[in-house]
Design a protein around this motif. Structure first.
Motif, PDB file in Angstrom:
ATOM      1  N   GLU A 125       0.792  -1.237   0.000  1.00 16.93           N
ATOM      2  CA  GLU A 125       0.000   0.000   0.000  1.00 16.93           C
ATOM      3  C   GLU A 125       0.827   1.291   0.000  1.00 16.93           C
ATOM      4  O   GLU A 125       0.474   2.236  -0.725  1.00 16.93           O
ATOM      5  N   PRO A 126       1.931   1.392   0.742  1.00 17.16           N
ATOM      6  CA  PRO A 126       2.697   2.654   0.698  1.00 17.16           C
ATOM      7  C   PRO A 126       3.288   2.953  -0.680  1.00 17.16           C
ATOM      8  O   PRO A 126       3.517   4.124  -1.005  1.00 17.16           O
TER       9      PRO A 126
ATOM     10  N   PRO B  25      -0.372   4.089  -3.277  1.00 19.22           N
ATOM     11  CA  PRO B  25      -1.449   4.646  -2.440  1.00 19.22           C
ATOM     12  C   PRO B  25      -2.736   4.947  -3.210  1.00 19.22           C
ATOM     13  O   PRO B  25      -3.804   5.023  -2.601  1.00 19.22           O
TER      14      PRO B  25
END
Length: 293
Positions: A103-104, A107
């Motif tokens: 996810e990072p 995003p």
């Protein structure tokens, strides 16, 4: 006689094989995901190690338009022992952990854990990431979140190898025909999965006297495949990944329609009624195949 067959089917293959830009797009996205997961699990930024592209992309049987790419990401075995010691649906926990790790880096990208994969939905196509643990040179252990969660041992390298062997033995006809039959499946809503079509095509060519022939014989190969397929309804087959698979008859009526249309098309090709043949082929393969090549 048969003046259009070679051009019709060679152009058909060219129309459905992935373009270089589509392949580059899929490969680039897989490399990015690999680098992100390597940074989390292996303290590395490599775009290549611990990645194995499988499924249609790994076998070079994907067709246009590209929808998804299946890739294994190999995790450290210490992660397996840690996750296996957890309670509840530990396989679901693993998918969520891999999703959280990605996810990072993405995003703005929609992700979800589903069954055996983390789906990463880019604008152009989806990457389905399979967290995997290496058992030996070809076998891997993967998770399945269904029915409370379980582990599943698979042989994707052997599956790719067996299809490649068929492709070489058939003078490179196996993968071309697989792609064509996937177009039939997509155009006609046929409920047969890709790995089943790949297995059936390889098995069929092992029995066909036209297996090593050129595009000039593709009208007969297509016709004969549908007849072969119909005869397998409600039987078991051994798939390329070494599993026994029950082949029901939910697809049979569509195969019968395709066989009937292919027989008509073959008759028209014999007497060079090119447009009439093309109309029948398009009932099977849609506008991916030319009416008048």
């Amino acid at each position: 006689m048969w003046i259009a067959v070679t051009k019709r089917f060679s152009e058909f293959n060219d129309n459905i094989v992935l373009t270089d830009s589509q392949i580059d797009d899929g490969d680039s996205k897989c490399r990015g995901i690999t680098s992100a997961l390597n940074s989390k699990y292996w303290s590395s930024d490599s775009e290549d190690v611990h990645k194995l592209v499988v499924g249609s992309w790994g076998k070079s049987t994907a067709v246009r338009p590209p929808y998804d790419v299946d890739m294994f990401f190999v995790l450290p075995n210490t992660e397996y022992f840690r996750v296996d010691a957890l309670g509840g649906n530990k396989q679901s926990t693993l998918l969520q952990e891999v999703k959280t790790a990605l996810e990072p880096f993405y995003p703005q990208t929609t992700m979800r854990g589903d069954g055996q994969v983390v789906q990463v939905k880019f604008n152009t196509l989806m990457i389905e990431v399979v967290p995997a643990f290496e058992l030996d040179d070809t076998h891997y252990r993967i998770c399945d979140t269904n029915d409370g969660g379980s582990w599943k041992d698979v042989d994707p390298v052997g599956e790719i190898s067996r299809l490649n062997q068929s492709n070489t033995a058939s003078s490179y006809n196996t993968k071309k025909l697989v792609r064509m039959f996937k177009i039939w499946r997509d155009e006609c809503g046929v409920p047969l999965k890709s790995y089943v079509l790949e297995t059936l095509t390889a098995d069929f060519l092992n029995t066909s006297k036209w297996a090593n022939c050129s595009y000039f014989y593709y009208d007969w190969l297509v016709r004969d495949f549908f007849e072969y397929l119909i005869g397998l309804s409600n039987t078991y087959i051994w798939t390329l990944d070494g599993h026994l698979h029950w082949l029901d008859d939910s697809w049979k009526s569509r195969a019968e329609s395709a066989w009937d249309r292919a027989r008509k098309a073959c008759d028209f090709e014999t007497i060079d009624l090119v447009d009439a043949a093309g109309e029948e082929w398009q009932k099977i393969f849609g506008y991916w195949i030319a009416k008048s090549p």
